[in-house]
Design a protein around this motif. Structure first.
Motif, PDB file in Angstrom:
ATOM      1  N   GLY A 323       0.787  -1.224   0.000  1.00 22.92           N
ATOM      2  CA  GLY A 323       0.000   0.000   0.000  1.00 22.92           C
ATOM      3  C   GLY A 323       0.819   1.273   0.000  1.00 22.92           C
ATOM      4  N   LYS A 324       2.098   1.214  -0.368  1.00 24.08           N
ATOM      5  CA  LYS A 324       2.972   2.382  -0.362  1.00 24.08           C
ATOM      6  C   LYS A 324       3.500   2.657  -1.765  1.00 24.08           C
ATOM      7  CE  LYS A 324       2.713   2.849   4.112  1.00 24.08           C
ATOM      8  NZ  LYS A 324       2.052   4.002   4.759  1.00 24.08           N
ATOM      9  N   THR A 325       3.897   3.915  -1.966  1.00 21.38           N
ATOM     10  CA  THR A 325       4.534   4.306  -3.226  1.00 21.38           C
ATOM     11  C   THR A 325       6.038   4.385  -3.013  1.00 21.38           C
ATOM     12  OG1 THR A 325       4.364   6.671  -2.734  1.00 21.38           O
ATOM     13  CG2 THR A 325       2.499   5.635  -3.874  1.00 21.38           C
ATOM     14  N   LEU A 326       6.749   4.501  -4.118  1.00 26.27           N
ATOM     15  CA  LEU A 326       8.201   4.553  -4.047  1.00 26.27           C
ATOM     16  C   LEU A 326       8.684   5.765  -3.245  1.00 26.27           C
ATOM     17  CD1 LEU A 326      10.794   3.183  -5.059  1.00 26.27           C
ATOM     18  CD2 LEU A 326      10.707   4.693  -7.049  1.00 26.27           C
ATOM     19  N   GLU A 327       8.055   6.922  -3.473  1.00 28.03           N
ATOM     20  CA  GLU A 327       8.467   8.144  -2.776  1.00 28.03           C
ATOM     21  C   GLU A 327       8.247   8.029  -1.268  1.00 28.03           C
ATOM     22  OE1 GLU A 327       6.624   8.002  -5.455  1.00 28.03           O
ATOM     23  OE2 GLU A 327       8.065   8.794  -6.933  1.00 28.03           O
ATOM     24  N   VAL A 374      29.969  -1.993   8.526  1.00 31.70           N
ATOM     25  CA  VAL A 374      29.155  -2.821   7.637  1.00 31.70           C
ATOM     26  C   VAL A 374      28.250  -1.898   6.832  1.00 31.70           C
ATOM     27  CG1 VAL A 374      27.479  -4.693   7.504  1.00 31.70           C
ATOM     28  CG2 VAL A 374      29.205  -4.691   9.313  1.00 31.70           C
ATOM     29  N   THR A 375      28.175  -2.132   5.545  1.00 26.58           N
ATOM     30  CA  THR A 375      27.285  -1.332   4.699  1.00 26.58           C
ATOM     31  C   THR A 375      26.447  -2.256   3.832  1.00 26.58           C
ATOM     32  OG1 THR A 375      28.930  -1.140   2.923  1.00 26.58           O
ATOM     33  CG2 THR A 375      28.942   0.578   4.610  1.00 26.58           C
ATOM     34  N   ILE A 376      25.351  -1.717   3.339  1.00 22.53           N
ATOM     35  CA  ILE A 376      24.487  -2.474   2.447  1.00 22.53           C
ATOM     36  C   ILE A 376      24.137  -1.624   1.232  1.00 22.53           C
ATOM     37  CG2 ILE A 376      23.467  -3.842   4.321  1.00 22.53           C
ATOM     38  CD1 ILE A 376      20.970  -2.049   4.095  1.00 22.53           C
ATOM     39  N   SER A 377      23.817  -2.303   0.154  1.00 22.77           N
ATOM     40  CA  SER A 377      23.282  -1.656  -1.044  1.00 22.77           C
ATOM     41  C   SER A 377      21.844  -2.093  -1.220  1.00 22.77           C
ATOM     42  CB  SER A 377      24.095  -2.037  -2.276  1.00 22.77           C
ATOM     43  OG  SER A 377      25.450  -1.649  -2.134  1.00 22.77           O
ATOM     44  N   MET A 378      21.010  -1.222  -1.783  1.00 20.75           N
ATOM     45  CA  MET A 378      19.588  -1.517  -1.944  1.00 20.75           C
ATOM     46  C   MET A 378      19.120  -1.172  -3.344  1.00 20.75           C
ATOM     47  SD  MET A 378      17.670  -0.276   1.535  1.00 20.75           S
ATOM     48  CE  MET A 378      18.221  -0.769   3.151  1.00 20.75           C
ATOM     49  N   GLY A 379      18.256  -2.006  -3.848  1.00 24.26           N
ATOM     50  CA  GLY A 379      17.526  -1.723  -5.073  1.00 24.26           C
ATOM     51  C   GLY A 379      16.051  -1.797  -4.783  1.00 24.26           C
ATOM     52  N   VAL A 380      15.280  -0.847  -5.312  1.00 21.57           N
ATOM     53  CA  VAL A 380      13.867  -0.758  -4.955  1.00 21.57           C
ATOM     54  C   VAL A 380      13.034  -0.547  -6.212  1.00 21.57           C
ATOM     55  CG1 VAL A 380      14.127   1.705  -4.468  1.00 21.57           C
ATOM     56  CG2 VAL A 380      12.188   0.473  -3.513  1.00 21.57           C
ATOM     57  N   ALA A 381      11.864  -1.171  -6.233  1.00 21.38           N
ATOM     58  CA  ALA A 381      10.946  -1.041  -7.369  1.00 21.38           C
ATOM     59  C   ALA A 381       9.525  -1.091  -6.849  1.00 21.38           C
ATOM     60  CB  ALA A 381      11.186  -2.154  -8.392  1.00 21.38           C
ATOM     61  N   GLU A 382       8.619  -0.481  -7.606  1.00 23.91           N
ATOM     62  CA  GLU A 382       7.203  -0.509  -7.244  1.00 23.91           C
ATOM     63  C   GLU A 382       6.401  -1.137  -8.368  1.00 23.91           C
ATOM     64  OE1 GLU A 382       5.412   3.323  -6.786  1.00 23.91           O
ATOM     65  OE2 GLU A 382       6.557   4.197  -8.429  1.00 23.91           O
ATOM     66  N   SER A 414      16.696   3.133  -7.322  1.00 23.31           N
ATOM     67  CA  SER A 414      15.362   2.681  -7.696  1.00 23.31           C
ATOM     68  C   SER A 414      15.364   2.215  -9.139  1.00 23.31           C
ATOM     69  CB  SER A 414      14.334   3.796  -7.506  1.00 23.31           C
ATOM     70  OG  SER A 414      14.689   4.935  -8.279  1.00 23.31           O
ATOM     71  N   HIS A 415      14.414   1.352  -9.463  1.00 19.93           N
ATOM     72  CA  HIS A 415      14.324   0.803 -10.807  1.00 19.93           C
ATOM     73  C   HIS A 415      14.022   1.918 -11.808  1.00 19.93           C
ATOM     74  CE1 HIS A 415      13.492  -1.935 -14.059  1.00 19.93           C
ATOM     75  NE2 HIS A 415      12.286  -1.413 -14.214  1.00 19.93           N
ATOM     76  N   GLY A 416      14.802   1.961 -12.891  1.00 26.12           N
ATOM     77  CA  GLY A 416      14.604   2.967 -13.918  1.00 26.12           C
ATOM     78  C   GLY A 416      15.358   4.248 -13.671  1.00 26.12           C
ATOM     79  N   GLN A 417      16.069   4.335 -12.551  1.00 24.32           N
ATOM     80  CA  GLN A 417      16.818   5.557 -12.259  1.00 24.32           C
ATOM     81  C   GLN A 417      17.999   5.664 -13.224  1.00 24.32           C
ATOM     82  OE1 GLN A 417      17.989   5.810  -8.192  1.00 24.32           O
ATOM     83  NE2 GLN A 417      19.242   7.639  -8.461  1.00 24.32           N
ATOM     84  N   ARG A 418      18.114   6.791 -13.892  1.00 26.33           N
ATOM     85  CA  ARG A 418      19.140   6.953 -14.907  1.00 26.33           C
ATOM     86  C   ARG A 418      20.441   7.480 -14.331  1.00 26.33           C
ATOM     87  NH1 ARG A 418      17.176   6.372 -19.980  1.00 26.33           N
ATOM     88  NH2 ARG A 418      14.918   6.339 -20.227  1.00 26.33           N
ATOM     89  N   ARG A 419      20.348   8.372 -13.372  1.00 21.95           N
ATOM     90  CA  ARG A 419      21.550   8.935 -12.788  1.00 21.95           C
ATOM     91  C   ARG A 419      22.125   8.003 -11.730  1.00 21.95           C
ATOM     92  NH1 ARG A 419      19.692  15.233 -11.740  1.00 21.95           N
ATOM     93  NH2 ARG A 419      19.168  15.735 -13.923  1.00 21.95           N
ATOM     94  N   GLY A 420      23.413   8.218 -11.460  1.00 24.38           N
ATOM     95  CA  GLY A 420      24.049   7.416 -10.423  1.00 24.38           C
ATOM     96  C   GLY A 420      23.408   7.674  -9.091  1.00 24.38           C
TER      97      GLY A 420
END
Length: 430
Positions: A323-327, A374-382, A414-420
């Motif tokens: 029930g949430k949006t990416l933003e 410790v660090t993590i990387s994340m990828g997110v999509a809606e 996020s998915h589709g993000q063009r910039r670094g």
């Protein structure tokens, strides 16, 4: 992290509800014909069905707990039936009741605290030998010296502690207190639903025994409820083994798959991966690698915004926001990323590891201890037009995760993000 972090009220809740329900039913003056018949046969059914279930899965401890409870129920039920039918107790009723009041909590506590650490057959033979030894000695003494044994059991040893509301022999209460302490320590050292059920079950015995003859349904109802508590706790643990990751305590892959089937039309899925985990694991060892996974899991569990974390596999985790949006989700993901980045994991030099705890405490803040970030990387999509199913959203989030890795790690993309991807608060990378 504290050793008590794994303590959960949910471990006690099912057993507590069964125990309170048993107390309520046992206090009723008259049970309906259905419930009266049910509780007359339920102890036997639970012994047979629950015992078979335990044997199939190699749970000898629970088999003998059920057997001990049933033997106590059988001996006392014979006396209670005679009392109901004639209004008088049998000549051996006092001796049997006092013996049950002493031996039932003793054997229950012994079997509950007896860990399963040996071969299945050897462990079962040892437990059976203990039960037979106690039984043989007790029966022999009861048959040969019934009056002397009864006098020894019922003697008041501590007059200052004698009271009308203490209906059991005095020797029974130290056994109950010791058993409760042992089972409480067992639960605190290894918080599990079964350990919680064993602890509450002993409390149920402490309530049941004094009311065996005063409340007509106390014996049948509470014996059934305590046995049911143990069987239900086994089912609870079987569910956790299937749906919860043992190392991190997070729901596992199977729980994630079930959750994905119940998502609505709007949701966000994020994939998180521990940066350089293989190199870190190879350098510091698998034990430290497990600590890293537990650390990351403990932070992901605190995710806000209605999200829930799952162990996807290996060093990968999944966060689901129904029930949430990416933003709406990005600030919460960034917050947990920063929390992990700023946490410092303490490592000690294994070659100079102290021989005792005192030396360890002295060195803990010195040169023998080192800090590792410790660090993590994340990828997110809606969910959207291009990815309409949960599997497609996970695939898109996975692609975004690879982009985050390529962008330098320790960031969110996020998915589709063009910039670094941009790190709001860059920190040291592993």
């Amino acid at each position: 992290m504290s050793r008590f972090a794994a303590v959960r009220f949910s471990h006690f809740l099912p057993s507590l509800l069964l125990l309170l329900g048993g107390v309520f039913l046992a206090r009723l003056a008259v049970l309906s014909e259905f419930f009266a018949s049910l509780f007359n046969v339920l102890p036997t059914l639970l012994l047979l069905l629950g015992g078979a279930f335990c044997l199939v899965y190699g749970r000898q401890r629970e088999v003998f707990l059920l057997l001990t409870l049933y033997l106590g129920y059988f001996l006392l039920d014979t006396q209670v039936d005679h009392f109901r039918a004639t209004g008088q107790v049998r000549t051996d009723a006092a001796l049997i009741f006092h013996l049950c009041s002493l031996l039932l909590p003793l054997l229950y506590s012994l079997y509950a605290a007896w860990q399963e650490r040996t071969h299945l057959l050897q462990d079962m033979v040892a437990r059976a030998a203990v039960l037979l030894a106690f039984g043989a000695v007790t029966v022999g003494l009861a048959q040969r010296f019934p009056e002397a044994l009864l006098h020894w059991l019922s003697r008041v040893r501590w007059p200052a502690l004698q009271a009308d509301w203490l209906a059991l022999v005095q020797l029974a209460y130290p056994v109950f207190v010791l058993g409760l302490i042992v089972l409480l320590v067992q639960y605190l050292r290894a918080p599990r639903p079964l350990h919680a059920a064993q602890l509450l079950g002993l409390g149920g015995l402490l309530w049941m025994l004094p009311n065996t003859f005063t409340l007509p349904n106390a014996l049948n109802v509470m014996s059934s409820q305590i046995m049911l508590m143990l069987v239900a706790a086994l089912a609870h643990e079987a569910y956790q083994m299937a749906f919860r990751d043992e190392l991190t305590g997070l729901p596992g892959r199977r729980a994630l798959n079930e959750r994905l089937q119940r998502l609505g039309r709007i949701y966000v899925i994020a994939m998180a991966d521990v940066d350089h985990f293989k190199k870190f694991n190879d350098t510091h060892g698998h034990d430290v690698g497990d600590q890293v996974l537990r650390l990351v899991a403990s932070q992901l569990r605190k995710i806000g915004g209605g999200g829930k974390a799952y162990r996807y596999g290996g060093e990968e985790f999944t966060l689901v926001f129904p029930g949430k949006t990416l933003e709406e989700c990005l600030p919460h993901l960034e917050q947990v990323r920063q929390a992990i980045e700023h946490y410092r994991l303490q490592l000690r030099d294994q070659q100079q590891r102290p021989q005792d705890d005192k030396q360890g405490r002295q060195r803990r803040a010195g040169k023998a201890a080192s800090q590792v970030a410790v660090t993590i990387s994340m990828g997110v999509a809606e969910r959207g037009a291009e990815q309409a199913s949960p599997d497609e959203v996970i695939k898109a989030a996975d692609q975004a995760l690879y982009s985050a890795k390529s962008a330098g790690r320790n960031c969110i993309r996020s998915h589709g993000q063009r910039r670094g991807a941009v790190k709001l608060s860059p920190g040291t990378r592993q």
